[in-house]
Design a protein around this motif. Structure first.
Motif, mmCIF file in Angstrom:
data_model
loop_
_atom_site.group_PDB
_atom_site.id
_atom_site.type_symbol
_atom_site.label_atom_id
_atom_site.label_comp_id
_atom_site.label_asym_id
_atom_site.label_seq_id
_atom_site.Cartn_x
_atom_site.Cartn_y
_atom_site.Cartn_z
ATOM 1 N N GLU A 94 0.827 -1.204 0.000
ATOM 2 C CA GLU A 94 0.000 0.000 0.000
ATOM 3 C C GLU A 94 0.864 1.257 0.000
ATOM 4 O OE1 GLU A 94 -3.465 -1.585 2.967
ATOM 5 O OE2 GLU A 94 -1.590 -0.917 3.850
ATOM 6 N N LEU A 95 0.286 2.352 -0.468
ATOM 7 C CA LEU A 95 0.925 3.659 -0.398
ATOM 8 C C LEU A 95 0.406 4.410 0.828
ATOM 9 C CD1 LEU A 95 0.791 4.855 -4.106
ATOM 10 C CD2 LEU A 95 2.827 4.289 -2.781
ATOM 11 N N TRP A 96 1.329 4.976 1.600
ATOM 12 C CA TRP A 96 0.995 5.793 2.759
ATOM 13 C C TRP A 96 1.756 7.108 2.648
ATOM 14 C CZ3 TRP A 96 -1.850 4.293 7.286
ATOM 15 C CH2 TRP A 96 -2.381 3.005 7.221
ATOM 16 N N TYR A 97 1.088 8.219 2.957
ATOM 17 C CA TYR A 97 1.680 9.552 2.894
ATOM 18 C C TYR A 97 1.883 10.072 4.314
ATOM 19 C CZ TYR A 97 2.044 14.545 1.855
ATOM 20 O OH TYR A 97 2.467 15.840 1.769
ATOM 21 N N HIS A 98 3.095 10.490 4.648
ATOM 22 C CA HIS A 98 3.401 10.973 5.997
ATOM 23 C C HIS A 98 2.983 12.440 6.132
ATOM 24 C CE1 HIS A 98 6.440 11.093 9.543
ATOM 25 N NE2 HIS A 98 5.193 10.999 9.950
ATOM 26 N N GLU A 99 1.694 12.642 6.241
ATOM 27 C CA GLU A 99 1.094 13.971 6.251
ATOM 28 C C GLU A 99 1.523 14.790 7.473
ATOM 29 O OE1 GLU A 99 -3.236 15.540 5.132
ATOM 30 O OE2 GLU A 99 -3.211 14.094 6.754
ATOM 31 N N GLN A 100 1.613 14.176 8.627
ATOM 32 C CA GLN A 100 1.949 14.887 9.869
ATOM 33 C C GLN A 100 3.449 14.850 10.167
ATOM 34 O OE1 GLN A 100 -0.430 16.562 11.595
ATOM 35 N NE2 GLN A 100 -1.786 15.940 9.943
ATOM 36 N N GLY A 101 4.270 14.614 9.151
ATOM 37 C CA GLY A 101 5.709 14.521 9.376
ATOM 38 C C GLY A 101 6.490 15.130 8.236
ATOM 39 N N ASP A 102 7.323 14.311 7.598
ATOM 40 C CA ASP A 102 8.221 14.827 6.554
ATOM 41 C C ASP A 102 7.592 14.841 5.167
ATOM 42 O OD1 ASP A 102 8.211 12.090 6.097
ATOM 43 O OD2 ASP A 102 10.366 11.971 5.759
#
Length: 95
Positions: free
Chosen positions: A55-63
């Motif tokens: 799966e693809l995950w986006y680190h929205e609350q980080g880098d």
């Protein structure tokens, strides 16, 4: 659920935005003769497997990095995490 970010270490999944199937990295070429059919499949057709899934995950609350996470849809156990940019580069060289 804890995602072991390759650069930042263990992070709670609430810091991330889940996009879905990691095959979205393989966007069709719009110049192909059958591009319309390929884009239809790319946008609308998805697998719903029981077991290991990438799966693809986006680190929205980080880098703000994109990750390819391999996890079991049955147990939520994460077995692998890679930066999506590294995965895309690897795929590009193998094709």
């Amino acid at each position: 659920m804890i995602i072991n970010h390759p650069l930042l270490g263990p992070r709670d999944s609430s810091e991330f935005y889940h996009l879905g199937d990691a095959t979205l990295i393989d966007r069709p070429n719009r110049e192909d003769p059958d591009a319309a059919q390929k884009f239809y499949e790319y946008v609308y057709l998805r697998d719903n497997p029981a077991g290991e899934y990438r799966e693809l995950w986006y680190h929205e609350q980080g880098d703000r990095s994109w990750l390819v996470v391999t996890r079991s849809t049955l147990t939520h156990e994460i077995t692998d995490v890679k930066l999506a940019r590294d995965e895309a580069r690897t795929r590009g060289r193998s094709q």
